[in-house]
Design a protein around this motif. Structure first.
Motif, short mmCIF file in Angstrom:
data_model
loop_
_atom_site.label_atom_id
_atom_site.label_comp_id
_atom_site.label_asym_id
_atom_site.label_seq_id
_atom_site.Cartn_x
_atom_site.Cartn_y
_atom_site.Cartn_z
N GLN A 1 -18.66 25.62 27.51
CA GLN A 1 -17.76 25.67 26.35
C GLN A 1 -17.57 27.08 25.82
O GLN A 1 -16.54 27.37 25.20
N ASN B 1 -13.38 27.89 25.95
CA ASN B 1 -13.37 27.27 24.63
C ASN B 1 -12.02 26.60 24.40
O ASN B 1 -11.00 27.26 24.25
N LYS C 1 -11.22 24.58 21.86
CA LYS C 1 -10.96 24.24 20.46
C LYS C 1 -9.65 24.85 19.99
O LYS C 1 -9.45 26.07 20.08
N ASP C 2 -8.75 23.99 19.51
CA ASP C 2 -7.43 24.37 18.98
C ASP C 2 -6.51 24.99 20.04
O ASP C 2 -5.45 25.54 19.69
N LEU D 1 -13.36 18.08 22.97
CA LEU D 1 -13.70 19.50 22.85
C LEU D 1 -12.76 20.24 21.91
O LEU D 1 -12.88 21.45 21.75
N GLY D 2 -11.81 19.51 21.30
CA GLY D 2 -11.02 20.10 20.22
C GLY D 2 -9.64 20.60 20.59
O GLY D 2 -8.98 21.26 19.78
N ALA D 3 -9.16 20.27 21.79
CA ALA D 3 -7.87 20.79 22.24
C ALA D 3 -6.70 19.96 21.74
O ALA D 3 -6.83 18.78 21.43
N MET E 1 -9.92 14.57 15.53
CA MET E 1 -9.46 15.56 16.50
C MET E 1 -7.94 15.59 16.49
O MET E 1 -7.29 14.77 15.84
#
Length: 221
Positions: free
Chosen positions: A63, A67, A69-70, A90-92, A119
């Motif tokens: 991660q 990464n 995320k977002d 994982l925040g995508a 999420m």
């Protein structure tokens, strides 16, 4: 050309005992979440293949390197949706795509596994490789940080449209992560074409399942 020394890994059995005895549901655990996947024997795209397990596992374990995320993530050939679900966890911002006949099962799996989680709401869309790309995903509007693809290369006639689709969505700054079980000479021929177009690195290999995990980016002039 390929760069870097790949890590040799095993695909972990990220599986927990079944709550039910239905043959069409598989249970997986990634990023601390139990994921229940409904499969269908009617379509190739409705079965969990080893490439999806390999890339899900790799994203969970790396991660910091990748990464999500977002980040805006597009999965092509999403199949059952397992990898898209992991990317969501994982925040995508995830857009999962596949052929029209696969979308009902894909939507069902993604919805049931993400609706109670805090999420970004994932999107499911039709994408036929090589067809209507600029109409459905105009460059002026759509830019993705990551393109995910697993076991999209096998013995089928759509390899040229698949490559054109990868090229279309991979813009400067986009990372393509592709995991595939290598079975046929055509698989290696496709890999060679990818290497001729992109900067390509083998991140990991899973010898017991013949899966390679690759990272590809656009070459800078």
């Amino acid at each position: 050309s390929l760069t870097g020394s790949p890590i040799t890994l095993k695909i972990l059995q990220n599986w927990v005992p079944r709550v039910s005895h239905y043959f069409d549901k598989e249970h997986y655990t990634y990023v601390g979440h139990q994921i229940v996947i409904q499969e269908s024997i009617e379509h190739f795209g409705a079965v969990v293949w080893p490439g999806a397990l390999a890339l899900s596992q790799y994203l969970e374990s790396n991660q910091e390197q990748f990464n999500l995320k977002d980040k805006k993530v597009l999965e092509i050939g999403a199949g059952t949706g397992l990898l898209s679900i992991v990317a969501c966890i994982l925040g995508a911002h995830v857009t999962a795509t596949d052929l029209p006949e696969v979308l009902e099962n894909l939507s069902y799996n993604i919805s049931r596994n993400t609706h109670n989680l805090n999420m970004h709401k994932p999107e499911v869309r039709k994408l036929v490789w090589g067809e209507g790309l600029n109409e459905d995903f105009p460059v002026s509007t759509y830019h993705y940080d990551f393109i995910l693809a697993t076991d999209v290369v096998y013995h089928h006639a759509a390899l040229e449209p698949l490559l054109a689709t990868m090229v279309y969505f991979c813009k400067p700054g986009t990372v393509l992560l592709w995991a595939n079980k290598f079975r046929f000479s055509t698989d290696y021929e496709f890999l060679e074409k990818v290497c001729n177009i992109f900067n390509t690195t083998i991140l990991a290999e899973f010898p017991e399942s013949n899966v390679k995990l690759l990272k590809a980016t656009v070459r800078e002039n």
